[in-house]
Scaffold this active site. Structure first.
Site, PDB file in Angstrom:
ATOM      1  N   ARG A   1      36.753 -50.810 -46.614  1.00 56.90           N
ATOM      2  CA  ARG A   1      36.227 -51.844 -45.703  1.00 56.90           C
ATOM      3  C   ARG A   1      36.274 -53.228 -46.334  1.00 56.90           C
ATOM      4  O   ARG A   1      36.200 -54.233 -45.645  1.00 56.90           O
ATOM      5  CB  ARG A   1      34.811 -51.469 -45.250  1.00 56.90           C
ATOM      6  CG  ARG A   1      34.160 -52.472 -44.306  1.00 56.90           C
ATOM      7  CD  ARG A   1      33.068 -51.882 -43.408  1.00 56.90           C
ATOM      8  NE  ARG A   1      32.194 -50.960 -44.092  1.00 56.90           N
ATOM      9  CZ  ARG A   1      31.232 -51.300 -44.973  1.00 56.90           C
ATOM     10  NH1 ARG A   1      31.018 -52.566 -45.245  1.00 56.90           N
ATOM     11  NH2 ARG A   1      30.504 -50.373 -45.542  1.00 56.90           N
TER      12      ARG A   1
ATOM     13  N   TYR B   1      41.273 -68.669 -24.300  1.00 60.42           N
ATOM     14  CA  TYR B   1      41.403 -67.248 -23.971  1.00 60.42           C
ATOM     15  C   TYR B   1      40.081 -66.731 -23.391  1.00 60.42           C
ATOM     16  O   TYR B   1      39.036 -66.887 -24.021  1.00 60.42           O
ATOM     17  CB  TYR B   1      41.794 -66.483 -25.241  1.00 60.42           C
ATOM     18  CG  TYR B   1      42.064 -65.022 -25.018  1.00 60.42           C
ATOM     19  CD1 TYR B   1      43.167 -64.606 -24.275  1.00 60.42           C
ATOM     20  CD2 TYR B   1      41.216 -64.059 -25.541  1.00 60.42           C
ATOM     21  CE1 TYR B   1      43.409 -63.266 -24.072  1.00 60.42           C
ATOM     22  CE2 TYR B   1      41.457 -62.710 -25.340  1.00 60.42           C
ATOM     23  CZ  TYR B   1      42.552 -62.324 -24.600  1.00 60.42           C
ATOM     24  OH  TYR B   1      42.790 -60.987 -24.393  1.00 60.42           O
TER      25      TYR B   1
ATOM     26  N   ASP C   1      44.149 -71.655 -32.194  1.00 61.33           N
ATOM     27  CA  ASP C   1      44.647 -70.337 -31.798  1.00 61.33           C
ATOM     28  C   ASP C   1      46.121 -70.518 -31.446  1.00 61.33           C
ATOM     29  O   ASP C   1      46.462 -71.087 -30.407  1.00 61.33           O
ATOM     30  CB  ASP C   1      43.841 -69.812 -30.599  1.00 61.33           C
ATOM     31  CG  ASP C   1      44.261 -68.405 -30.168  1.00 61.33           C
ATOM     32  OD1 ASP C   1      45.392 -67.997 -30.492  1.00 61.33           O
ATOM     33  OD2 ASP C   1      43.464 -67.737 -29.485  1.00 61.33           O
TER      34      ASP C   1
ATOM     35  N   LYS D   1      50.229 -59.539 -30.465  1.00 59.98           N
ATOM     36  CA  LYS D   1      51.230 -60.122 -29.578  1.00 59.98           C
ATOM     37  C   LYS D   1      52.585 -60.241 -30.301  1.00 59.98           C
ATOM     38  O   LYS D   1      53.149 -59.235 -30.676  1.00 59.98           O
ATOM     39  CB  LYS D   1      50.714 -61.455 -29.048  1.00 59.98           C
ATOM     40  CG  LYS D   1      49.244 -61.405 -28.554  1.00 59.98           C
ATOM     41  CD  LYS D   1      49.041 -60.528 -27.346  1.00 59.98           C
ATOM     42  CE  LYS D   1      47.574 -60.268 -27.007  1.00 59.98           C
ATOM     43  NZ  LYS D   1      46.706 -61.439 -26.864  1.00 59.98           N
TER      44      LYS D   1
END
Ligand SMILES: *Cc1c(COP(=O)(O)O)cnc(C)c1O
Length: 374
Positions: A47, A99, A171, A196
């Site tokens: 982690r 977004y 972004d 993406k």
């Protein structure tokens, strides 16, 4: 080095143990350490960090000219971690077409995090200046934006943010590091949904933050990821890294095909408006030409007749699949207002296209038959 070269080589050091040209996928969740934990030689726990995620981060930092990159489980996880590092009482100023899931996240969580937030048209620096508050700590731009493909002037926003004692986050999911280098233009952090274009094959979720400087903010985001656990799984990290290797030629084709489709649509009598930064009619075309190396594979257009007409066109398309997301090799179409739901501010006749790698003549033929005789 040029971005095309970095995309092929960054994070790609030959595996020291085996000589493997392609990096191994380290699935280990735990790593041996001395009994008192003392000096840790490599890694400790999955982690916190793992070798495969580290390779991806090395590559992303190099491609975006950053000092440090952090990979996440998704683009939303990356953005949420960044928002949660802002001190309570901060004001976050975001693009009005940020977004939609980020807007929704803030609507449900900002008050609990002690954050104020508001929206502004980031393509208009005068409006941004007017919307600044004394406690504005962060400007959050998205360029090109989703789904209206608005372009923000990154260099100008960076100056504006820094003069106000704030930081600029960009972004750049639609642009990718191949088409836009926000950090080189003065931004402080770049955010990518690697789901993406970076992944590129619609088969892996991921996100990333790339910091201009290896500073407290990056350390705080690392700590947030470490404690909340939104890491990029080693297999996901490896798949995004593999996607990166072909990012440059894919973006080249995405740009060329989207440009051909945009020009076709802009001449079609049933199309009211095309939103594509590569068109000279686009309101921020000049900024895009100045700051970007290409105009990208995303576009949207408004069909005459509003919602019903747009849905009929979406239904008639054969090569474009009706599906959300973007940036894969395959072409997708989406009626954004339907996906965004009742709070959507997207024009009801708007369809968003993720233009893929199929031959542009086939894509145009499909759009032509779906729109009806022109
Ligand atoms: C998809 C997307 C996100 C969110 O990324 P996920 O990987 O879906 O969490 C953020 N910003 C933009 C511009 C996006 O397109």
């Amino acid at each position: 080095m040029q971005p095309e070269t970095l995309a092929v080589h960054a994070g790609g050091a030959i595996d020291a143990e085996t000589g493997a040209v392609i990096p191994p996928i380290h699935l280990a969740t735990t790593f041996e350490h001395p009994p008192d934990v003392g000096e840790i030689t490599g890694y400790l726990y999955g982690r916190y960090a793992n070798p495969t995620q580290d390779r991806l981060e090395t590559a992303l930092a190099a491609l975006d000219h950053g000092a440090r990159a952090l990979a996440f489980a998704s683009g939303m996880a990356a953005g949420a971690a960044l928002m949660q590092t802002l001190p309570a009482g901060s004001h976050l100023l975001l693009a009005d077409d940020t977004y939609f899931a980020f807007r929704k996240l803030l609507a449900t969580s900002a008050a609990r995090w002690g954050l104020e937030w508001s929206l502004v048209d980031m393509s208009e620096p005068a409006a941004v200046r007017a919307a600044l508050r004394p406690n504005t700590r962060c400007l959050w731009a998205e360029t090109p934006s989703n789904p209206l493909l608005k372009i923000s002037p990154v260099a100008e926003l960076a100056t504006l943010a820094h003069e106000a004692g704030a930081r600029l986050v960009v972004d750049a999911t639609f642009a990718t590091p191949l088409l836009l280098s926000p950090l080189a233009l003065g931004a402080d952090v770049v955010l990518h949904s690697t789901t993406k274009y970076l992944g590129g094959h619609s088969d892996v979720m991921g996100g990333a933050l790339v910091f201009a400087r290896d500073e407290d903010w990056a350390a705080a985001a690392f700590e947030t990821r470490k404690l909340q656990g939104a890491i990029a799984h080693p297999l996901a990290s490896w798949m995004v890294l593999r996607g990166l290797r072909t990012l440059a030629p894919r973006m080249d084709w995405h740009c060329r095909h989207a440009s051909a489709v945009a020009h076709f649509l802009s001449r079609h009598p049933r199309v009211e408006r095309v939103h594509y930064p590569g068109l000279e009619s686009h309101p921020q075309h000049a900024i895009a030409r100045q700051e970007m190396r290409g105009y990208g594979g995303m576009l949207s257009f408004e069909v005459q007749g509003g919602r019903a007409a747009a849905l009929a066109v979406a239904a008639a398309l054969k090569l474009f699949t009706n599906a959300t997301s973007l940036g894969g090799f395959e072409s997708l179409v989406e009626h954004r207002a339907s996906v965004e739901g009742p709070e959507s501010t997207t024009p009801p006749g708007l369809l968003r296209l993720s233009v893929g790698l199929e031959h542009p003549e086939d894509l145009i033929a499909d759009l032509r038959q779906a729109l009806g005789a022109d």
